[in-house]
Design a protein around this motif. Structure first.
Motif, PDB file in Angstrom:
ATOM      1  N   ASP A  23      28.736  12.585 -29.053  1.00  0.00           N
ATOM      2  CA  ASP A  23      27.936  11.624 -29.810  1.00  0.00           C
ATOM      3  C   ASP A  23      28.273  11.593 -31.297  1.00  0.00           C
ATOM      4  OD1 ASP A  23      26.642  11.056 -27.451  1.00  0.00           O
ATOM      5  OD2 ASP A  23      24.793  12.144 -27.972  1.00  0.00           O
ATOM      6  N   ASN A  24      28.750  12.710 -31.853  1.00  0.00           N
ATOM      7  CA  ASN A  24      28.888  12.817 -33.309  1.00  0.00           C
ATOM      8  C   ASN A  24      30.283  13.140 -33.824  1.00  0.00           C
ATOM      9  OD1 ASN A  24      25.919  12.747 -34.243  1.00  0.00           O
ATOM     10  ND2 ASN A  24      25.933  14.183 -32.536  1.00  0.00           N
ATOM     11  N   ILE A  25      31.166  13.594 -32.971  1.00  0.00           N
ATOM     12  CA  ILE A  25      32.481  14.031 -33.462  1.00  0.00           C
ATOM     13  C   ILE A  25      33.595  13.214 -32.827  1.00  0.00           C
ATOM     14  CG2 ILE A  25      34.059  16.007 -33.678  1.00  0.00           C
ATOM     15  CD1 ILE A  25      31.452  17.776 -33.692  1.00  0.00           C
ATOM     16  N   ALA A  26      33.784  13.339 -31.523  1.00  0.00           N
ATOM     17  CA  ALA A  26      34.841  12.588 -30.841  1.00  0.00           C
ATOM     18  C   ALA A  26      34.482  12.458 -29.362  1.00  0.00           C
ATOM     19  CB  ALA A  26      36.183  13.292 -31.007  1.00  0.00           C
ATOM     20  N   LYS A  27      34.349  11.257 -28.912  1.00  0.00           N
ATOM     21  CA  LYS A  27      33.946  10.987 -27.536  1.00  0.00           C
ATOM     22  C   LYS A  27      35.048  11.412 -26.555  1.00  0.00           C
ATOM     23  CE  LYS A  27      30.870   7.581 -26.056  1.00  0.00           C
ATOM     24  NZ  LYS A  27      29.869   8.529 -26.204  1.00  0.00           N
ATOM     25  N   GLY A  28      34.666  12.254 -25.603  1.00  0.00           N
ATOM     26  CA  GLY A  28      35.558  12.613 -24.507  1.00  0.00           C
ATOM     27  C   GLY A  28      36.728  13.513 -24.852  1.00  0.00           C
ATOM     28  N   SER A  29      36.725  14.149 -26.012  1.00  0.00           N
ATOM     29  CA  SER A  29      37.889  14.972 -26.377  1.00  0.00           C
ATOM     30  C   SER A  29      37.467  16.344 -26.891  1.00  0.00           C
ATOM     31  CB  SER A  29      38.730  14.257 -27.429  1.00  0.00           C
ATOM     32  OG  SER A  29      37.968  14.012 -28.598  1.00  0.00           O
ATOM     33  N   LEU A  30      36.607  17.010 -26.147  1.00  0.00           N
ATOM     34  CA  LEU A  30      36.106  18.317 -26.527  1.00  0.00           C
ATOM     35  C   LEU A  30      37.209  19.363 -26.383  1.00  0.00           C
ATOM     36  CD1 LEU A  30      33.318  19.713 -27.207  1.00  0.00           C
ATOM     37  CD2 LEU A  30      33.211  20.267 -24.794  1.00  0.00           C
ATOM     38  N   PRO A  31      37.436  20.155 -27.423  1.00  0.00           N
ATOM     39  CA  PRO A  31      38.415  21.239 -27.290  1.00  0.00           C
ATOM     40  C   PRO A  31      37.831  22.374 -26.446  1.00  0.00           C
ATOM     41  CG  PRO A  31      37.345  21.371 -29.417  1.00  0.00           C
ATOM     42  CD  PRO A  31      36.836  20.124 -28.752  1.00  0.00           C
ATOM     43  N   SER A  32      38.659  23.326 -26.113  1.00  0.00           N
ATOM     44  CA  SER A  32      38.178  24.531 -25.452  1.00  0.00           C
ATOM     45  C   SER A  32      37.406  25.343 -26.491  1.00  0.00           C
ATOM     46  CB  SER A  32      39.371  25.339 -24.934  1.00  0.00           C
ATOM     47  OG  SER A  32      38.952  26.613 -24.523  1.00  0.00           O
ATOM     48  N   ILE A  33      36.143  25.635 -26.205  1.00  0.00           N
ATOM     49  CA  ILE A  33      35.298  26.374 -27.148  1.00  0.00           C
ATOM     50  C   ILE A  33      34.708  27.585 -26.432  1.00  0.00           C
ATOM     51  CG2 ILE A  33      33.239  26.327 -28.605  1.00  0.00           C
ATOM     52  CD1 ILE A  33      33.647  23.312 -28.942  1.00  0.00           C
ATOM     53  N   THR A  34      34.829  28.735 -27.076  1.00  0.00           N
ATOM     54  CA  THR A  34      34.176  29.948 -26.609  1.00  0.00           C
ATOM     55  C   THR A  34      33.249  30.414 -27.720  1.00  0.00           C
ATOM     56  OG1 THR A  34      36.108  30.598 -25.306  1.00  0.00           O
ATOM     57  CG2 THR A  34      34.485  32.323 -25.792  1.00  0.00           C
ATOM     58  N   ILE A  35      31.983  30.558 -27.402  1.00  0.00           N
ATOM     59  CA  ILE A  35      31.021  31.081 -28.377  1.00  0.00           C
ATOM     60  C   ILE A  35      30.542  32.434 -27.872  1.00  0.00           C
ATOM     61  CG2 ILE A  35      28.840  30.742 -29.584  1.00  0.00           C
ATOM     62  CD1 ILE A  35      29.141  27.760 -29.187  1.00  0.00           C
ATOM     63  N   THR A  36      30.682  33.441 -28.726  1.00  0.00           N
ATOM     64  CA  THR A  36      30.217  34.782 -28.389  1.00  0.00           C
ATOM     65  C   THR A  36      29.069  35.143 -29.324  1.00  0.00           C
ATOM     66  OG1 THR A  36      32.425  35.413 -27.640  1.00  0.00           O
ATOM     67  CG2 THR A  36      30.884  37.206 -28.129  1.00  0.00           C
ATOM     68  N   PHE A  37      27.936  35.454 -28.716  1.00  0.00           N
ATOM     69  CA  PHE A  37      26.750  35.862 -29.464  1.00  0.00           C
ATOM     70  C   PHE A  37      26.721  37.391 -29.475  1.00  0.00           C
ATOM     71  CE2 PHE A  37      25.882  31.783 -27.432  1.00  0.00           C
ATOM     72  CZ  PHE A  37      25.538  31.014 -28.539  1.00  0.00           C
ATOM     73  N   ILE A  38      26.738  37.975 -30.660  1.00  0.00           N
ATOM     74  CA  ILE A  38      26.815  39.428 -30.814  1.00  0.00           C
ATOM     75  C   ILE A  38      25.541  39.929 -31.483  1.00  0.00           C
ATOM     76  CG2 ILE A  38      28.086  41.339 -31.889  1.00  0.00           C
ATOM     77  CD1 ILE A  38      30.569  39.531 -31.874  1.00  0.00           C
ATOM     78  N   LYS A  39      25.081  41.088 -31.014  1.00  0.00           N
ATOM     79  CA  LYS A  39      23.908  41.715 -31.630  1.00  0.00           C
ATOM     80  C   LYS A  39      24.070  43.225 -31.562  1.00  0.00           C
ATOM     81  CE  LYS A  39      21.166  41.973 -27.439  1.00  0.00           C
ATOM     82  NZ  LYS A  39      19.917  41.699 -26.803  1.00  0.00           N
ATOM     83  N   TYR A  40      23.320  43.896 -32.422  1.00  0.00           N
ATOM     84  CA  TYR A  40      23.231  45.351 -32.313  1.00  0.00           C
ATOM     85  C   TYR A  40      21.796  45.767 -32.593  1.00  0.00           C
ATOM     86  CZ  TYR A  40      22.957  46.045 -37.387  1.00  0.00           C
ATOM     87  OH  TYR A  40      22.542  46.043 -38.695  1.00  0.00           O
ATOM     88  N   GLY A  41      21.381  46.837 -31.928  1.00  0.00           N
ATOM     89  CA  GLY A  41      20.063  47.404 -32.179  1.00  0.00           C
ATOM     90  C   GLY A  41      18.918  46.550 -31.686  1.00  0.00           C
ATOM     91  N   SER A  42      17.720  47.099 -31.864  1.00  0.00           N
ATOM     92  CA  SER A  42      16.518  46.415 -31.387  1.00  0.00           C
ATOM     93  C   SER A  42      16.157  45.189 -32.222  1.00  0.00           C
ATOM     94  CB  SER A  42      15.335  47.385 -31.362  1.00  0.00           C
ATOM     95  OG  SER A  42      15.124  47.916 -32.656  1.00  0.00           O
ATOM     96  N   ASP A  43      16.625  45.148 -33.483  1.00  0.00           N
ATOM     97  CA  ASP A  43      16.325  43.973 -34.312  1.00  0.00           C
ATOM     98  C   ASP A  43      17.324  42.836 -34.090  1.00  0.00           C
ATOM     99  OD1 ASP A  43      18.524  45.014 -35.572  1.00  0.00           O
ATOM    100  OD2 ASP A  43      17.683  44.923 -37.591  1.00  0.00           O
ATOM    101  N   LYS A  44      18.300  43.071 -33.199  1.00  0.00           N
ATOM    102  CA  LYS A  44      19.293  42.063 -32.811  1.00  0.00           C
ATOM    103  C   LYS A  44      20.093  41.545 -34.003  1.00  0.00           C
ATOM    104  CE  LYS A  44      16.502  40.827 -28.887  1.00  0.00           C
ATOM    105  NZ  LYS A  44      15.657  39.877 -28.247  1.00  0.00           N
ATOM    106  N   GLY A  45      20.458  42.452 -34.905  1.00  0.00           N
ATOM    107  CA  GLY A  45      21.241  42.074 -36.080  1.00  0.00           C
ATOM    108  C   GLY A  45      22.673  41.711 -35.732  1.00  0.00           C
ATOM    109  N   PHE A  46      23.314  40.990 -36.622  1.00  0.00           N
ATOM    110  CA  PHE A  46      24.723  40.631 -36.484  1.00  0.00           C
ATOM    111  C   PHE A  46      25.500  41.606 -37.360  1.00  0.00           C
ATOM    112  CE2 PHE A  46      28.443  37.848 -37.494  1.00  0.00           C
ATOM    113  CZ  PHE A  46      28.881  37.656 -36.196  1.00  0.00           C
ATOM    114  N   PRO A  47      26.470  42.339 -36.818  1.00  0.00           N
ATOM    115  CA  PRO A  47      27.110  43.417 -37.568  1.00  0.00           C
ATOM    116  C   PRO A  47      28.111  42.989 -38.648  1.00  0.00           C
ATOM    117  CG  PRO A  47      28.057  43.255 -35.377  1.00  0.00           C
ATOM    118  CD  PRO A  47      26.918  42.279 -35.433  1.00  0.00           C
ATOM    119  N   ILE A  48      28.386  41.712 -38.773  1.00  0.00           N
ATOM    120  CA  ILE A  48      29.367  41.246 -39.759  1.00  0.00           C
ATOM    121  C   ILE A  48      28.648  40.343 -40.753  1.00  0.00           C
ATOM    122  CG2 ILE A  48      31.555  40.032 -40.109  1.00  0.00           C
ATOM    123  CD1 ILE A  48      32.102  40.665 -37.072  1.00  0.00           C
ATOM    124  N   HIS A  49      28.652  40.737 -42.016  1.00  0.00           N
ATOM    125  CA  HIS A  49      27.930  39.968 -43.040  1.00  0.00           C
ATOM    126  C   HIS A  49      28.739  38.774 -43.544  1.00  0.00           C
ATOM    127  CE1 HIS A  49      25.385  38.945 -46.421  1.00  0.00           C
ATOM    128  NE2 HIS A  49      26.465  38.984 -47.186  1.00  0.00           N
TER     129      HIS A  49
END
Length: 168
Positions: free
Chosen positions: A77-103
């Motif tokens: 709808d907003n970038i390019a119709k029908g031409s989605l690249p291969s996308i991998t999203i990795t959600f990373i967390k550590y500890g009970s507060d679910k922090g992201f280890p890279i600032h």
């Protein structure tokens, strides 16, 4: 915003790469718009995004429960119709507060790296400095965070690191 996206796009073209990696704890749908411009909407580019579990919640609240479906719809709808690249999203967390280890935020290819100075979701909202990293700066940064994003480092601050990926 256009100056920043033009800079990112020019930088990516000069790298002649078919892969882009983004490390940013605050990814949202507008971040995808910048990534789309950066790769010139090329469906043959593989995009790898490493972000926080907070981004997972944000994407779900902005789109729908199925993140892959929401991203595909947003891209079409907003970038390019029908031409989605291969996308991998990795959600990373550590500890009970679910922090992201890279600032810091990083955008890189196999041959070049930039630090965007803020999250892609904040580009254009405030003054920020984007810096291209030297080869030695790139190698130093990669040495610090590759073990985390590749799953080789299992703990951060004595707390377990975990991740979840979606690919589409």
């Amino acid at each position: 915003l256009s100056r920043a996206t033009d800079f990112f796009k020019d930088w990516f073209i000069k790298t002649s790469s078919d892969e882009l990696t983004v490390i940013d704890p605050y990814i949202d749908f507008q971040s995808l718009r910048i990534i789309g411009e950066m790769i010139n909407k090329d469906p043959d580019v593989d995009v790898f995004i490493y972000t926080s579990v907070e981004s997972n919640r944000k994407l779900k609240s902005e789109g729908c429960d199925d993140i892959a479906e929401g991203i595909e719809r947003f891209w079409n709808d907003n970038i390019a119709k029908g031409s989605l690249p291969s996308i991998t999203i990795t959600f990373i967390k550590y500890g009970s507060d679910k922090g992201f280890p890279i600032h810091d935020r990083y955008i890189y290819t196999d041959s070049s790296m930039i630090c965007p100075g803020s999250s892609l979701s904040g580009i254009g909202k405030r003054i920020t400095t984007v810096s291209k990293q030297t080869d030695s700066q790139m190698q130093e940064a990669l040495a610090k965070f590759l073990p985390i994003i590749e799953g080789k480092q299992r703990k951060f601050r004595d707390q377990k690191i975990s991740s979840n990926s979606i690919m589409f």
